[in-house]
Design an enzyme around this catalytic site. Sequence first.
Site, PDB file in Angstrom:
ATOM      1  N   HIS A 187       0.850  -1.203   0.000  1.00  0.00           N
ATOM      2  CA  HIS A 187       0.000   0.000   0.000  1.00  0.00           C
ATOM      3  C   HIS A 187       0.884   1.252   0.000  1.00  0.00           C
ATOM      4  O   HIS A 187       1.297   1.726   1.067  1.00  0.00           O
ATOM      5  CB  HIS A 187      -0.922   0.002   1.222  1.00  0.00           C
ATOM      6  CG  HIS A 187      -2.025  -0.993   1.136  1.00  0.00           C
ATOM      7  ND1 HIS A 187      -3.237  -0.721   0.547  1.00  0.00           N
ATOM      8  CD2 HIS A 187      -2.082  -2.286   1.554  1.00  0.00           C
ATOM      9  CE1 HIS A 187      -4.006  -1.787   0.618  1.00  0.00           C
ATOM     10  NE2 HIS A 187      -3.337  -2.755   1.210  1.00  0.00           N
ATOM     11  N   LYS A 393     -10.741  17.824   4.301  1.00  0.00           N
ATOM     12  CA  LYS A 393     -10.647  18.904   5.281  1.00  0.00           C
ATOM     13  C   LYS A 393      -9.398  19.761   5.078  1.00  0.00           C
ATOM     14  O   LYS A 393      -9.461  20.987   5.173  1.00  0.00           O
ATOM     15  CB  LYS A 393     -10.649  18.310   6.695  1.00  0.00           C
ATOM     16  CG  LYS A 393     -10.482  19.316   7.812  1.00  0.00           C
ATOM     17  CD  LYS A 393     -11.711  20.197   7.990  1.00  0.00           C
ATOM     18  CE  LYS A 393     -12.804  19.439   8.693  1.00  0.00           C
ATOM     19  NZ  LYS A 393     -13.939  20.316   9.070  1.00  0.00           N
TER      20      LYS A 393
END
Length: 537
Positions: A187, A393
């Site tokens: 990953h 965000k």
Amino acid sequence: MTLQTETPSTPDVPVLTDVNRQMLIILDFGSQYSELIARRIRETEVYSEVLSYRTTAEQLKQLNPRGLILSGGPNSVYDPGAPHCDPAIWDLGIPVLGVCYGMQLMVEQLGGGVERAQRGEYGKASLFIDDPTDLLTNVEDGTTMWMSHGDSVTRLPAGFEGLAHTDNTPCAAVADHERKLYGVQFHPEVVHSQGGIALIRNFVYHICNCQPTWTTEAFVEEAIREVRAKVSDKRVLLALSGGVDSSTLAFLLHQAIGDQLTCMFIDQGFMRKEEPERLIKLFRERFHIPVHYVNARDRFLARVVGVTDPEEKRRRIGHEFIRVFEEESKRLGPFDYLAQGTLYPDVIESADTNVDPKTGERVAVKIKSHHNVGGLPKDLQFKLVEPLRKLFKDEVRKVGRSIGLPEEIVRRHPFPGPGLAIRIIGEITEERLEILRDADFIVRDEIHKQGLYHDFWQAFAVLLPIRSVGVMGDQRTYAHPIVLRLISSEDGMTADWSRVPYDLLETLSNRIVNEVPGVNRVVYDITSKPPGTIEWE
């Protein structure tokens, strides 16, 4: 950069206003890291979007992406009913990067072999590079990558070759250079993968030939342009909470449409101590943006009396917000649009996505309903304006800074829309609200005093609906415990509990127990996300 909207017929597929705009698409197979992949791509200043694995090759053609990334997932490719992508994707002629399950799927669909590994591989592993070019350019040999798999590639398809291996995985990275198809068993998007960012940049810039055009300035310009085009001369009502999301949206909309914007702050009674007063003064006196104040505390409390289920709390609060907006808007004059500071994580966590239409099996599940997404009523009387809907965000904070939002708001900790209602576990009462307000105020006050406020992503208190025995002044007490939740994060999608100084924990505990009636115990939550969530409800 461009804002995205969704087609009625294919809700998982965005429509670009300019198909020549460059973007990368992540096909989601249920990985907890799919959205993190999108963030990593955006950090290279290239736009990315997460879509369902069921998105067809024809739909992808219409979007004209520069490349695809296939996410990981919890399934095994050889299992009956395992999610598969449209096989025509391999013939689109665009670069594809498969990550973990995505790599195994690529190999399996193109004629290779995938089997259960004799030894699974989880956590950190050293990556030994066999071909240091192309995808692995500037990735150091022996670098640490994060593994999480029980299956392995046992046979490569025609045209593929190995790029790297680990001690347990012979095919840790593979490629068909001619077709620009790549796969990695690890990953690269997680922080534990030391060479992950270099690999991602290689794929984005050198393999997909993207340019860094997804910038804050480009977003602001196009957002304003699209809001003006959508709204025209109509009036817009903004649900203002005072947080960074709605405040950024207020500034953005005020620049776009000026006096057509009306900000409304609904005091639902679940705000933190002294916040409603501070917010109104800030916007009216300092920012010179008119705000219509509505005191609806009694009304909201009545809606959640006796409710203990967190999803039901969110649903009722979301519905009540809209009802109050509808009623107040009629008094103020007709409004065609309701503006909300909805963000991409809100949409992702609230969506029932990736449901197999044949089996009904859910690949990615709804975590919780956000009051401004899953809590919206079906008979909504407004059209929605949500220009921040596709932002994370940290991207919203960048936008806020670029349009002049003060740092005290830009760097404000996230606060949930339902407010303290979901930080009181179980039933909400006036007494419990006052206890939690006082405890929460002490947390914020103390970390400000010690100059630690910006060291945390969020820092707050949670009230449990139980009581425990204590001793205060030689007297037996039977009072509530307060849970402290101080966490670190980059975007709220994943988070870790903060290793705070013991002196700070001691000060917080002493102050809360001594200054807040009804509390005799303080505990510290050391759960990360996942497996927990940031909020308790």
